[in-house]
Motif scaffolding. Structure first.
Motif, short mmCIF file in Angstrom:
data_model
loop_
_atom_site.label_atom_id
_atom_site.label_comp_id
_atom_site.label_asym_id
_atom_site.label_seq_id
_atom_site.Cartn_x
_atom_site.Cartn_y
_atom_site.Cartn_z
N ASN A 168 -7.75 0.47 1.44
CA ASN A 168 -8.62 -0.17 2.43
C ASN A 168 -8.83 0.69 3.68
O ASN A 168 -9.87 0.60 4.31
CB ASN A 168 -8.04 -1.53 2.84
N ASP A 169 -7.85 1.52 4.02
CA ASP A 169 -7.94 2.32 5.24
C ASP A 169 -8.64 3.66 5.04
O ASP A 169 -8.66 4.50 5.93
CB ASP A 169 -6.54 2.55 5.83
N GLN B 77 0.86 -1.18 0.00
CA GLN B 77 0.00 0.00 0.00
C GLN B 77 0.90 1.24 0.00
O GLN B 77 1.31 1.70 1.06
CB GLN B 77 -0.89 0.00 1.25
#
Length: 150
Positions: A56-57, A18
């Protein structure tokens, strides 16, 4: 490390990690003993056509473009076929005249391909000057360009 190898490594890092910022990518490369400046990474991101997608965060991360990477040789062939007005050679120099606005794209593609025998490439709005290492190299590059158009 050559640019092509560094960019391949960047693709692998982006696919597995990421990466949210250019600094994160610089650090990830450093962790693999590849040292590059933020400015170099910025150019790599542009050339690789990386995009930011939702992570995703809730933040954003770099990713390869959805359509996949277009082969630069195919792009060069398309640019030559669609936008070249003329191709001339004198000694170890090649001059390509393009439709206005297409010179920078052509110059960039030629640089990215790292063609054997090419010493330097200079592009402006509608033209590209290719300086080859020898007359024979210029002849080979000229033949390659004509073959890409056929």
């Amino acid at each position: 490390m050559k640019k092509v190898e560094r960019q391949q490594l960047i693709r692998k890092i982006i696919a597995k990690s990421q990466i949210e910022r250019q600094d994160d990518l610089v650090a990830a490369l450093k962790g693999k003993n590849v040292y590059a400046t933020q400015a170099t990474i910025s150019r790599d991101i542009k050339e690789l056509q990386l995009v930011k997608v939702p992570a995703n965060d809730g933040g954003y991360r770099y990713a390869l473009p959805a359509q996949g990477e277009i082969d630069n040789q195919t792009r060069l062939s398309t640019e030559l076929s669609n936008n070249m007005i003329s191709l001339k050679r004198q000694e170890q120099f090649l001059s390509i005249i393009m439709h206005p606005g297409n010179g920078p794209v052509m110059a960039s593609l030629i640089r990215q391909l790292e063609i054997d025998g090419v010493f330097s490439v200079i592009g402006d709005d509608a033209g590209v000057l290719i300086v080859c290492r020898s007359i024979d190299a210029a002849i080979n590059v000229e033949k390659m360009f004509w073959n890409l158009m056929n």
